[in-house]
Design a protein around this motif. Structure first.
Motif, mmCIF file in Angstrom:
data_model
loop_
_atom_site.group_PDB
_atom_site.id
_atom_site.type_symbol
_atom_site.label_atom_id
_atom_site.label_comp_id
_atom_site.label_asym_id
_atom_site.label_seq_id
_atom_site.Cartn_x
_atom_site.Cartn_y
_atom_site.Cartn_z
ATOM 1 N N ARG A 149 -63.183 86.524 -28.504
ATOM 2 C CA ARG A 149 -63.913 87.103 -29.639
ATOM 3 C C ARG A 149 -65.242 86.354 -29.837
ATOM 4 N NH1 ARG A 149 -64.103 91.536 -32.947
ATOM 5 N NH2 ARG A 149 -64.698 91.012 -35.072
ATOM 6 N N ALA A 150 -65.173 85.027 -29.776
ATOM 7 C CA ALA A 150 -66.369 84.202 -29.974
ATOM 8 C C ALA A 150 -67.380 84.459 -28.864
ATOM 9 C CB ALA A 150 -65.974 82.724 -30.013
ATOM 10 N N PRO B 280 -68.450 88.622 -37.625
ATOM 11 C CA PRO B 280 -68.088 87.200 -37.611
ATOM 12 C C PRO B 280 -69.326 86.337 -37.386
ATOM 13 C CG PRO B 280 -67.481 88.232 -35.541
ATOM 14 C CD PRO B 280 -67.947 89.340 -36.445
ATOM 15 N N TYR C 270 -59.782 86.138 -37.166
ATOM 16 C CA TYR C 270 -59.673 87.492 -36.604
ATOM 17 C C TYR C 270 -58.448 87.572 -35.694
ATOM 18 C CZ TYR C 270 -60.606 91.537 -33.649
ATOM 19 O OH TYR C 270 -60.488 92.724 -32.963
ATOM 20 N N VAL D 270 -65.177 77.340 -30.802
ATOM 21 C CA VAL D 270 -63.730 77.565 -30.882
ATOM 22 C C VAL D 270 -63.026 76.581 -29.945
ATOM 23 C CG1 VAL D 270 -61.846 79.180 -30.419
ATOM 24 C CG2 VAL D 270 -63.948 80.000 -31.497
ATOM 25 N N THR E 19 -67.795 87.237 -27.205
ATOM 26 C CA THR E 19 -68.406 88.547 -27.445
ATOM 27 C C THR E 19 -69.589 88.447 -28.403
ATOM 28 O OG1 THR E 19 -66.220 89.517 -27.192
ATOM 29 C CG2 THR E 19 -67.894 90.910 -28.210
ATOM 30 N N ALA F 5 -59.235 84.088 -29.820
ATOM 31 C CA ALA F 5 -60.385 83.637 -30.622
ATOM 32 C C ALA F 5 -61.563 83.314 -29.713
ATOM 33 C CB ALA F 5 -59.987 82.415 -31.453
ATOM 34 N N SER F 6 -61.278 82.719 -28.541
ATOM 35 C CA SER F 6 -62.352 82.358 -27.611
ATOM 36 C C SER F 6 -63.055 83.604 -27.087
ATOM 37 C CB SER F 6 -61.785 81.566 -26.425
ATOM 38 O OG SER F 6 -61.222 80.372 -26.879
ATOM 39 N N HIS G 32 -64.216 82.294 -38.344
ATOM 40 C CA HIS G 32 -64.067 83.748 -38.486
ATOM 41 C C HIS G 32 -63.358 84.333 -37.267
ATOM 42 C CE1 HIS G 32 -67.737 84.043 -41.432
ATOM 43 N NE2 HIS G 32 -66.624 83.671 -42.037
ATOM 44 N N CYS G 33 -63.723 83.841 -36.060
ATOM 45 C CA CYS G 33 -63.119 84.367 -34.828
ATOM 46 C C CYS G 33 -61.636 84.014 -34.767
ATOM 47 C CB CYS G 33 -63.841 83.798 -33.605
ATOM 48 S SG CYS G 33 -65.582 84.251 -33.567
#
Ligand SMILES: [Zn+2]
Length: 455
Positions: free
Chosen positions: A269-270, A227, A236, A278, A272, A266-267, A232-233
């Motif tokens: 993931r972002a 991503p 996902y 986000v 990471t 999403a947060s 993208h996040c």
């Protein structure tokens, strides 16, 4: 007092007509005027615009509000506006004919009221309806159709209606009186288009369907492995995490708990991947596939469309040929492209030529179409034997409907002759006529035009 001053006083006492500027255009000859334009008839043309021309405006949203305003201020007084929607509070930032007190009311009704009360002499008639609910006779009464729609499906439908009105002669030449010019506008964020369609002469919507590519989706491998953006996040979380972690829940974008879960996934993931940006708003926008509506894009595209309507009706200038792309993301870049018709287009093409006799019954005509030889070989080879239970219509009258509640109502027509069905009023002696029939069948992707020469 000098006579010059007197003249000034007279000029002050009589303010210029509201349409002084439009009249300047209509009374000025020039090399760029359209065929048949007569600058000496400017006043008559203005009168025609106001009294005789009736416009159909389809859509009363962001584009529709702008279109109605522009057309009314140009001097068009007879308009009908069609829209199926009611006003939502989120429309108020750009659909300027609506106020907070109008929320929940039909867009068409409020838009018509506002324009009529604001522009003296204007008579906008509202139709709170879907485009599919309106009859051919309804569409036929307007001189120019102006489209401010936001969906490919609705455009396709209106296009197919305009094309179904086309009449072709035996040689496949379109009858100009059957053409309803359409001006179509569309916007998406900072991008937009305006186009002019003369069905049967210039490319119809279907001819250039490739201009509306399917919406781009991110490759799943990008979402899963590399991503790069906040979107993208979010995708996902939407496409991968939700079905993995909550397989028994159907995702509902209007459920606040679902959206909060999506935002949190999403947060994290972002975080990471160290990607900023986000937010709950972006999450909602990406998941609901919301494209921001920019008021000025609507204003620009609607003004291009309204100007084309003026040109079509008055011929004061040659019209756009035939598609203008507007790219607001790059400044005010525009590009005009002259697209070409698809000679194989099933929607606007001249269709299939068939010869038959006036004393043939509708049943024998139909049976000839459905036989393997296909109307004595008239149907193209790819349709022969595939068309098995066709419905046949002529203009707005259903000659025979093979399915549904109209079947018993139209069955009696099968034993009638084509002369009786198509030329009841006319004397067929020694006459040879070409009529356009529309053939529909479940084997067909869209209705097919039959150019039937009856002898
Ligand atoms: Zn076409």
């Amino acid at each position: 007092m000098s006579s010059g001053n007197n003249n000034n006083e007279v000029a002050m006492a009589q303010p210029p007509s509201r349409f002084e500027d439009v009249l300047h255009v209509l009374k000025r000859p020039g090399a760029l005027a359209g065929d048949g334009f007569d600058a000496d008839s400017g006043d008559d043309v203005m009168e025609m615009m106001q009294d005789s021309i009736s416009l159909l405006v389809i859509g009363a949203g962001g584009l529709g509000c702008e279109l109605l305003k522009d057309l009314a201020l140009l001097g068009f007084q007879n308009m009908t506006v069609v829209d199926m929607d009611t006003i939502d509070v989120s429309n108020l930032n750009r659909q300027f004919l609506f106020r907070p007190a109008d929320v929940g009311k039909p867009k068409a009704v409020v838009a018509a009221e506002k324009v009529n009360s604001r522009v003296q002499g204007c008579r906008v008639t509202p139709k709170h309806a879907r485009v599919e609910e309106l009859s051919l006779d309804f569409y036929r009464q307007f001189h120019v159709w102006v489209l401010g729609l936001d969906s490919v499906e609705a455009r396709s439908y209106v296009n197919s209606v305009a094309c179904s009105l086309l009449e072709y002669d035996e040689d496949g030449n379109v009858d100009p009186s059957s053409i309803k010019p359409m001006v179509d506008g569309g916007t998406e964020g900072f991008k937009g288009h305006a186009r002019v369609i003369y069905p049967g002469m210039t490319p119809c919507f279907q001819c250039t369907l490739w201009l509306f590519p399917p919406q781009t989706k991110y490759p799943l491998c990008t979402l899963a492995e590399t991503p790069r953006t906040a979107a993208h996040c979010i995708e996902y979380a939407h496409l991968i995490a939700w079905p993995r972690d909550r397989p028994d829940d159907e995702f509902d974008a209007d459920n606040p708990e679902h959206m909060l879960w999506m935002f949190e996934q999403a947060s994290s993931r972002a975080a990471t991947f160290g990607i900023p940006g986000v937010t709950p708003q972006l999450t909602s926008g990406v998941v609901k596939n919301i494209i921001p509506a920019i008021a000025s894009t609507n204003a620009i595209v609607a003004s291009m469309c309204a100007t084309e309507v003026l040109k079509i009706v008055t011929m004061c200038l040659r019209g756009m040929d035939n598609y203008t792309m507007y790219m607001g993301g790059y400044g005010v870049y525009t590009h005009v492209a002259s697209y070409e018709r698809d000679p194989q287009c099933i929607v606007c093409g001249a269709g299939i030529a068939i010869k038959t006799r006036a004393d043939s019954t509708l049943a024998s005509f139909r049976d000839a179409l459905t036989s393997d030889s296909g109307g004595d070989g008239a149907l193209p080879t790819d349709l022969r034997g595939k068309v098995t239970s066709p419905s046949i219509s002529h203009g707005s009258s259903n000659l025979y409907m093979a399915h549904g509640p109209l079947e018993p109502l139209t069955r009696a027509n099968l034993s009638k002759s084509l002369r009786e069905l198509l030329f009841a009023e006319a004397d067929m002696e020694c006459e040879r006529r070409t009529v356009t029939l529309m053939l529909n069948d479940k084997a067909l992707a869209a209705p097919v035009r039959l150019r039937v020469t009856v002898e």
